[in-house]
Design a protein around this motif. Structure first.
Motif, PDB file in Angstrom:
ATOM      1  N   GLN A   8       0.875  -1.287  -0.011  1.00  0.00           N
ATOM      2  CA  GLN A   8      -0.114   0.086  -0.018  1.00  0.00           C
ATOM      3  C   GLN A   8       0.877   1.294   0.036  1.00  0.00           C
ATOM      4  O   GLN A   8       0.298   2.317  -0.264  1.00  0.00           O
ATOM      5  CB  GLN A   8      -1.112   0.061   1.257  1.00  0.00           C
ATOM      6  CG  GLN A   8      -2.176  -1.012   1.116  1.00  0.00           C
ATOM      7  CD  GLN A   8      -3.176  -1.061   2.245  1.00  0.00           C
ATOM      8  OE1 GLN A   8      -2.695  -1.510   3.488  1.00  0.00           O
ATOM      9  NE2 GLN A   8      -4.131  -0.446   2.159  1.00  0.00           N
ATOM     10  N   THR A   9       2.234   1.058   0.492  1.00  0.00           N
ATOM     11  CA  THR A   9       2.948   2.282   0.458  1.00  0.00           C
ATOM     12  C   THR A   9       4.108   2.173  -0.561  1.00  0.00           C
ATOM     13  O   THR A   9       4.705   1.021  -0.875  1.00  0.00           O
ATOM     14  CB  THR A   9       3.699   2.639   1.885  1.00  0.00           C
ATOM     15  OG1 THR A   9       4.334   1.618   2.375  1.00  0.00           O
ATOM     16  CG2 THR A   9       2.325   2.911   2.746  1.00  0.00           C
ATOM     17  N   PRO A  20       7.147   9.968   0.501  1.00  0.00           N
ATOM     18  CA  PRO A  20       6.299   8.667   0.709  1.00  0.00           C
ATOM     19  C   PRO A  20       4.922   9.078  -0.031  1.00  0.00           C
ATOM     20  O   PRO A  20       4.598   9.968  -0.290  1.00  0.00           O
ATOM     21  CB  PRO A  20       6.076   8.508   2.118  1.00  0.00           C
ATOM     22  CG  PRO A  20       6.181   9.913   2.655  1.00  0.00           C
ATOM     23  CD  PRO A  20       7.257  10.806   1.815  1.00  0.00           C
ATOM     24  N   ILE A  22       0.999   6.864  -0.080  1.00  0.00           N
ATOM     25  CA  ILE A  22      -0.083   5.841   0.121  1.00  0.00           C
ATOM     26  C   ILE A  22      -0.996   5.675  -1.162  1.00  0.00           C
ATOM     27  O   ILE A  22      -1.615   6.502  -1.420  1.00  0.00           O
ATOM     28  CB  ILE A  22      -0.739   5.719   1.525  1.00  0.00           C
ATOM     29  CG1 ILE A  22      -1.511   4.423   1.747  1.00  0.00           C
ATOM     30  CG2 ILE A  22      -1.235   7.018   1.649  1.00  0.00           C
ATOM     31  CD1 ILE A  22      -2.048   4.341   3.104  1.00  0.00           C
ATOM     32  N   TYR A  42       6.995   5.008  -8.976  1.00  0.00           N
ATOM     33  CA  TYR A  42       6.742   4.366  -7.455  1.00  0.00           C
ATOM     34  C   TYR A  42       7.926   3.361  -7.414  1.00  0.00           C
ATOM     35  O   TYR A  42       8.220   2.574  -8.171  1.00  0.00           O
ATOM     36  CB  TYR A  42       5.448   3.958  -7.293  1.00  0.00           C
ATOM     37  CG  TYR A  42       4.237   4.944  -7.744  1.00  0.00           C
ATOM     38  CD1 TYR A  42       4.151   5.892  -6.635  1.00  0.00           C
ATOM     39  CD2 TYR A  42       3.531   4.533  -8.730  1.00  0.00           C
ATOM     40  CE1 TYR A  42       3.268   6.920  -7.226  1.00  0.00           C
ATOM     41  CE2 TYR A  42       2.679   5.636  -9.027  1.00  0.00           C
ATOM     42  CZ  TYR A  42       2.437   6.910  -8.196  1.00  0.00           C
ATOM     43  OH  TYR A  42       1.344   7.640  -8.427  1.00  0.00           O
ATOM     44  N   GLU A  83      -0.809  -0.063   5.521  1.00  0.00           N
ATOM     45  CA  GLU A  83      -1.263   1.453   5.280  1.00  0.00           C
ATOM     46  C   GLU A  83      -0.234   2.384   6.328  1.00  0.00           C
ATOM     47  O   GLU A  83      -0.014   3.544   5.985  1.00  0.00           O
ATOM     48  CB  GLU A  83      -2.703   1.622   5.840  1.00  0.00           C
ATOM     49  CG  GLU A  83      -3.187   2.940   5.783  1.00  0.00           C
ATOM     50  CD  GLU A  83      -4.739   3.145   6.241  1.00  0.00           C
ATOM     51  OE1 GLU A  83      -5.286   4.088   6.205  1.00  0.00           O
ATOM     52  OE2 GLU A  83      -4.949   1.856   7.186  1.00  0.00           O
ATOM     53  N   ALA A  86       4.834   3.466   6.075  1.00  0.00           N
ATOM     54  CA  ALA A  86       5.601   4.451   5.765  1.00  0.00           C
ATOM     55  C   ALA A  86       5.302   5.795   6.682  1.00  0.00           C
ATOM     56  O   ALA A  86       5.633   7.066   6.457  1.00  0.00           O
ATOM     57  CB  ALA A  86       5.193   5.212   4.168  1.00  0.00           C
ATOM     58  N   ASP A  87       4.613   5.515   7.950  1.00  0.00           N
ATOM     59  CA  ASP A  87       4.455   6.510   8.753  1.00  0.00           C
ATOM     60  C   ASP A  87       5.700   7.359   9.219  1.00  0.00           C
ATOM     61  O   ASP A  87       5.571   8.840   9.555  1.00  0.00           O
ATOM     62  CB  ASP A  87       3.686   6.030  10.085  1.00  0.00           C
ATOM     63  CG  ASP A  87       2.175   5.761   9.586  1.00  0.00           C
ATOM     64  OD1 ASP A  87       1.589   6.012   8.498  1.00  0.00           O
ATOM     65  OD2 ASP A  87       1.618   5.383  10.472  1.00  0.00           O
ATOM     66  N   THR A 186      -5.345   8.588   6.928  1.00  0.00           N
ATOM     67  CA  THR A 186      -5.184   8.407   5.461  1.00  0.00           C
ATOM     68  C   THR A 186      -6.332   9.412   4.856  1.00  0.00           C
ATOM     69  O   THR A 186      -7.479   9.192   5.132  1.00  0.00           O
ATOM     70  CB  THR A 186      -5.102   7.064   4.916  1.00  0.00           C
ATOM     71  OG1 THR A 186      -4.193   6.172   5.767  1.00  0.00           O
ATOM     72  CG2 THR A 186      -5.191   7.130   3.502  1.00  0.00           C
ATOM     73  N   ARG A 191      -0.588  10.749   4.497  1.00  0.00           N
ATOM     74  CA  ARG A 191      -1.174  10.281   5.685  1.00  0.00           C
ATOM     75  C   ARG A 191      -0.890  11.577   6.562  1.00  0.00           C
ATOM     76  O   ARG A 191       0.400  11.812   6.522  1.00  0.00           O
ATOM     77  CB  ARG A 191      -0.249   9.055   6.222  1.00  0.00           C
ATOM     78  CG  ARG A 191      -0.268   7.806   5.532  1.00  0.00           C
ATOM     79  CD  ARG A 191      -1.445   6.884   6.350  1.00  0.00           C
ATOM     80  NE  ARG A 191      -0.884   6.471   7.560  1.00  0.00           N
ATOM     81  CZ  ARG A 191      -1.725   5.967   8.443  1.00  0.00           C
ATOM     82  NH1 ARG A 191      -3.001   5.814   8.305  1.00  0.00           N
ATOM     83  NH2 ARG A 191      -1.151   5.408   9.599  1.00  0.00           N
TER      84      ARG A 191
END
Length: 274
Positions: A8-9, A20, A22, A42, A83, A86-87, A186, A191
């Protein structure tokens, strides 16, 4: 080799990027995203713990849209693909933007604490001799104690922000009178980072978007807190004694203000004492 995992990232531009994204999970949202960003490429970036291979977006109307590795790339052993994977990079980018917005000089770095590059994010404010730690990976008291001493070696203050409410945050709430938190939500291909403050006189966490906060020489200023918060202590007062037991007999507090609400004073000095 077929890739059956839902990635997802990703990062944008190249395998070494820290920009990053998402992927929107709804087909209609991904169609809009493609039209807005036709030149984006990507990658399963190294900053995500990835293989460095190129990714492509896959649009579905009957299931979640996701990234997939382009055929012929390297074998990928990336551990986290969901999800929140990549925070750390979204936090890093948000802090950099805040530094630029308020004209402050600082260094933002991600940390690998043994399980990949997303264990923590550190912001160092050298002129203020201050460091902010955003802790993403789980941490017990003994590990926190060691990290707190290590982070405080070249600064006067260390401010801790936690992504989860756990026994450690409750201990720090009892000792300091407040704790600092963060969470991410999100929206589209982003994010969004929120900063939370919790105090003894308010059981719930108060949240502010990171972009609404300020970075000053005294630290991070959250609007709902009304003051700069600090979980750090002056370097000279960093003792090696354990936290006191969580008993009300260990704490005394000054009388509350006439309105019944007290915010931490600027500079983070709370009137709690043993």
């Amino acid at each position: 080799m077929l890739d059956h995992r839902l990635v997802q990232t990703a990062v944008i531009g190249n395998s070494k990027s820290d920009h990053p994204v998402i992927l929107p999970m709804e087909a209609s949202e991904l169609e809009v995203w493609r039209r807005r960003h036709p030149k984006y490429t990507y990658w399963c970036g190294y900053e995500l713990g990835g293989c460095g291979g190129k990714l492509m977006d896959r649009l579905y109307h009957d299931k979640v849209c996701h990234f997939a590795h382009v055929a012929g790339g390297p074998t990928c052993g990336r551990a986290a693909t969901g999800e929140s994977s990549a925070d750390h990079l979204f936090i890093k980018r948000g802090l950099r933007r805040l530094l630029d917005k308020h004209g402050q000089r600082g260094e933002v770095r991600t940390r690998d604490l043994g399980s990949g590059p997303g264990g923590a994010v550190d912001l160092h404010l050298p002129a203020a001799r201050r460091r902010l730690r955003f802790q993403l990976s789980p941490l017990d008291y003994r590990s926190w104690r060691a990290a707190d001493l290590d982070l405080g070696g070249d600064v006067d203050e260390v401010d801790w922000f936690f992504g989860a409410d756990e026994p450690l945050t409750q201990e720090l709430l009892a000792r300091n009178g407040y704790t600092l938190h963060f969470r991410l939500e999100t929206r589209g291909g982003e994010r969004h980072v929120y900063i939370g403050t919790q105090t003894h006189d308010g059981p719930s966490v108060r949240w502010d978007p990171l972009e609404d906060c300020r970075i000053e020489q005294a630290g991070l200023l959250a609007p709902s807190a009304g003051a700069t918060l600090s979980l750090g202590r002056r370097r000279g007062s960093r003792s090696r004694s354990p936290l006191p037991a969580l008993s009300s007999s260990h704490w005394t507090r000054e009388p509350p203000s006439p309105k019944g609400h007290r915010s931490p004073p600027r500079g983070g000095a709370w009137p709690w004492r043993t």
